[in-house]
Scaffold this active site. Structure first.
Site, PDB file in Angstrom:
ATOM      1  N   TYR A 138       9.484   9.387  -1.094  1.00 42.51           N
ATOM      2  CA  TYR A 138      10.765   9.032  -1.714  1.00 42.51           C
ATOM      3  C   TYR A 138      10.703   9.415  -3.184  1.00 42.51           C
ATOM      4  O   TYR A 138       9.763   9.039  -3.887  1.00 42.51           O
ATOM      5  CB  TYR A 138      11.013   7.525  -1.576  1.00 42.51           C
ATOM      6  CG  TYR A 138      12.308   7.046  -2.203  1.00 42.51           C
ATOM      7  CD1 TYR A 138      13.534   7.390  -1.652  1.00 42.51           C
ATOM      8  CD2 TYR A 138      12.290   6.245  -3.339  1.00 42.51           C
ATOM      9  CE1 TYR A 138      14.724   6.940  -2.221  1.00 42.51           C
ATOM     10  CE2 TYR A 138      13.466   5.784  -3.908  1.00 42.51           C
ATOM     11  CZ  TYR A 138      14.685   6.136  -3.357  1.00 42.51           C
ATOM     12  OH  TYR A 138      15.852   5.688  -3.923  1.00 42.51           O
TER      13      TYR A 138
ATOM     14  N   ASP B 191       4.867  13.111  -8.238  1.00 43.38           N
ATOM     15  CA  ASP B 191       5.739  11.955  -8.478  1.00 43.38           C
ATOM     16  C   ASP B 191       4.862  10.710  -8.511  1.00 43.38           C
ATOM     17  O   ASP B 191       4.421  10.209  -7.472  1.00 43.38           O
ATOM     18  CB  ASP B 191       6.781  11.871  -7.354  1.00 43.38           C
ATOM     19  CG  ASP B 191       7.647  10.608  -7.451  1.00 43.38           C
ATOM     20  OD1 ASP B 191       7.318   9.713  -8.253  1.00 43.38           O
ATOM     21  OD2 ASP B 191       8.630  10.520  -6.700  1.00 43.38           O
TER      22      ASP B 191
ATOM     23  N   LYS C 176       8.707   2.738 -13.395  1.00 41.95           N
ATOM     24  CA  LYS C 176       8.114   1.423 -13.155  1.00 41.95           C
ATOM     25  C   LYS C 176       7.275   0.944 -14.349  1.00 41.95           C
ATOM     26  O   LYS C 176       7.833   0.502 -15.331  1.00 41.95           O
ATOM     27  CB  LYS C 176       7.271   1.434 -11.871  1.00 41.95           C
ATOM     28  CG  LYS C 176       7.908   2.132 -10.678  1.00 41.95           C
ATOM     29  CD  LYS C 176       8.948   1.317  -9.987  1.00 41.95           C
ATOM     30  CE  LYS C 176       9.392   1.998  -8.699  1.00 41.95           C
ATOM     31  NZ  LYS C 176      10.507   1.346  -8.044  1.00 41.95           N
TER      32      LYS C 176
HETATM   33  N1  HOZ Z   1      11.630   2.504  -5.365  1.00 40.10           N
HETATM   34  C1  HOZ Z   1      11.248   1.195  -4.934  1.00 40.10           C
HETATM   35  C2  HOZ Z   1      10.012   1.238  -4.128  1.00 40.10           C
HETATM   36  N2  HOZ Z   1      10.088   2.055  -3.011  1.00 40.10           N
HETATM   37  C3  HOZ Z   1      12.342   0.489  -4.231  1.00 40.10           C
HETATM   38  C4  HOZ Z   1      13.341   0.027  -5.208  1.00 40.10           C
HETATM   39  C5  HOZ Z   1      14.717   0.071  -4.653  1.00 40.10           C
HETATM   40  O1  HOZ Z   1      15.033   0.958  -3.868  1.00 40.10           O
HETATM   41  O2  HOZ Z   1      15.452  -0.808  -5.044  1.00 40.10           O
END
Ligand code: HOZ
Length: 435
Positions: free
Chosen positions: A145, A240, A269
């Site tokens: 992702y 990433d 993050k």
């Molecule tokens: N990107 C975050 C961890 N996979 C999830 C945060 C979200 O989609 O709110």
């Protein structure tokens, strides 16, 4: 009939005015069912909901809270910055300071651009790679992702994996037509893609340790192969590290792995310390292709926002070797407790780690090396496990496809509290599995 709680009322109110009642889908408990917990405040390893109920937190705001929530020095830095003004839309010295801190930890990030979200960082990295190479094709891996920009929403992990969706409505076929999706850890498949199309590929973007389909570390040599193929064909390699950066070590996965030198990194993050800030970094001559020096456009009114920058600086300054040692130790202890409880309850499972990040695939007991395998886990048993833990005051990520996040203040007492809840949750998972 159960009494209506403040939490129920909060969800009802939110649902009337916000789609699904949430500002990001994975929070909605869609795949685990039930009512999402509405948080009032957080401190250290704990969350407190609107009914005053306390939870041990294993989400950590999906990554940023490596020091624990509301670290007093981070809060003080943000308060001091706020007192000087919330946003200027003009450069500040602090932005260079944060960029220097990133560079000091990841020297390959010779130059750094601050943005507001991981989505923006990855979207910009892809645009930069295309601008630098003059090529169109992008390679990503199924289950990884990289935020929710159109070109990257093909076979994406995280919220799409949680919802069991292959992609998103509204993303045109044209937007993903130049995105080639390859199974993670598939050496033969990536070789075949480069053999056929290598000279048209602008970049390979990868989570160098995947953590959005559950935790799926790279097999030995996989990231090195990506480097070899991209270098040989004049394509760029983008790491990433939005999830892993400054979390699994001071220098992220790259710092743990050693040896592979990507062209570009994306961070999010931890680098924003809990405020909306992300970054991309890489070789100076590539980064200088970004506007205003170069032809690749990227911009943002709130990019490098002074509050977010202050939180990021304070967090990176505080995240010293001792912090990473404590997070690692907590992760090792908790992983052992989880494995022991599930094993005692007779629940087949596979716990996988990427440094201090881990996740548990319930119902699978051999290595999970790709998204297709991750999708075979027993999400129904996870749902039972999740709710038993929540009832015991332990907040896990509400998805079988997300990593568990610990912090430097998840000390032995906190781990013991979590361990106390595990036997009942493991029993609930066992009961939910097909007989
Ligand atoms: N990107 C975050 C961890 N996979 C999830 C945060 C979200 O989609 O709110």
């Amino acid at each position: 009939m159960a009494a209506v709680t403040g939490n129920d009322a909060a969800f009802d109110r939110a649902r009337r005015i916000i789609p699904g009642g949430v500002s990001s889908p994975v929070r909605a408990f869609g795949s685990v069912g039930g009512t999402p917990v509405f948080i009032e405040r957080a401190a250290g390893a704990r969350l407190y909901d609107v009914d005053g109920r306390e939870y041990i937190d294993l989400v950590g705001s999906w990554g940023p809270a490596v020091l624990g929530h509301a670290h007093p020095e981070v809060v003080a830095a943000v308060q001091a910055a706020a007192a000087r003004g919330l946003s200027f839309g003009a450069p500040t010295v602090a932005e260079a300071e944060l960029a220097e801190l990133v560079h000091a930890r990841v020297p390959l990030a010779q130059k750094v651009r601050l943005v507001s979200t991981g989505t923006e960082a990855c979207m910009t990295a892809v645009r930069l790679a295309r601008g630098a190479t003059g090529r169109d094709l992008l390679v990503k891996f199924a289950g990884c992702y990289h935020g929710h920009s159109d070109a990257l929403l093909a076979a994406a992990g995280s919220g799409l994996a949680t919802a069991g969706l292959p992609g998103s409505a509204g993303v045109t076929a044209a937007a993903t037509a130049q995105t080639i999706v390859v199974p993670y850890n598939d050496f033969a498949a990536i070789r075949a893609v480069f053999a056929e199309l290598g000279d048209e590929i602008a970049a390979v973007i990868t989570e160098p340790a995947a953590a959005n389909m559950g935790v799926v570390p790279p097999e030995p040599g996989f990231n090195a192969l990506l480097r070899e193929l991209t270098s040989r064909h004049g394509a760029l390699l983008v790491y990433d590290e939005v999830l892993t950066g400054f979390r699994v070590s001071a220098a992220g996965w790259w710092g743990l792995e050693g040896g592979v030198e990507p062209d570009l990194f994306t961070f999010g993050k931890v680098v924003g310390g809990g405020l909306p800030l992300a970054a991309l970094g890489g070789r100076a001559e590539l980064m200088d292709l970004l506007a205003p020096l170069g032809p690749v456009y990227q911009a943002g009114t709130l990019s490098g926002n002074p509050l977010a920058t202050a939180a990021g600086i304070a967090t990176l300054r505080l995240a010293d070797a001792g912090v990473y040692e404590r997070v690692d130790a907590a992760s090792v202890k908790l992983a052992a407790e989880v494995t022991a409880a599930l094993t005692r309850a007779g629940v087949p499972h596979r716990l996988q780690r990427a440094g201090s990040l881990f996740s548990v695939f319930i119902g699978l007991d051999s290595p999970v090396r790709d998204y297709a395998t991750a999708q075979q886990q027993d999400t129904g048993a996870f749902r039972a496990f999740f709710h038993a833990m929540l009832a015991a005051g332990i907040a896990l990520p509400p998805s079988a496809f997300e990593a568990w996040f610990l912090s430097a203040v998840h000390d032995d007492a906190v781990i013991a509290r979590i361990a106390d809840a595990l036997p009942a949750a493991a029993a609930a998972a066992a009961a939910a599995m097909p007989g």
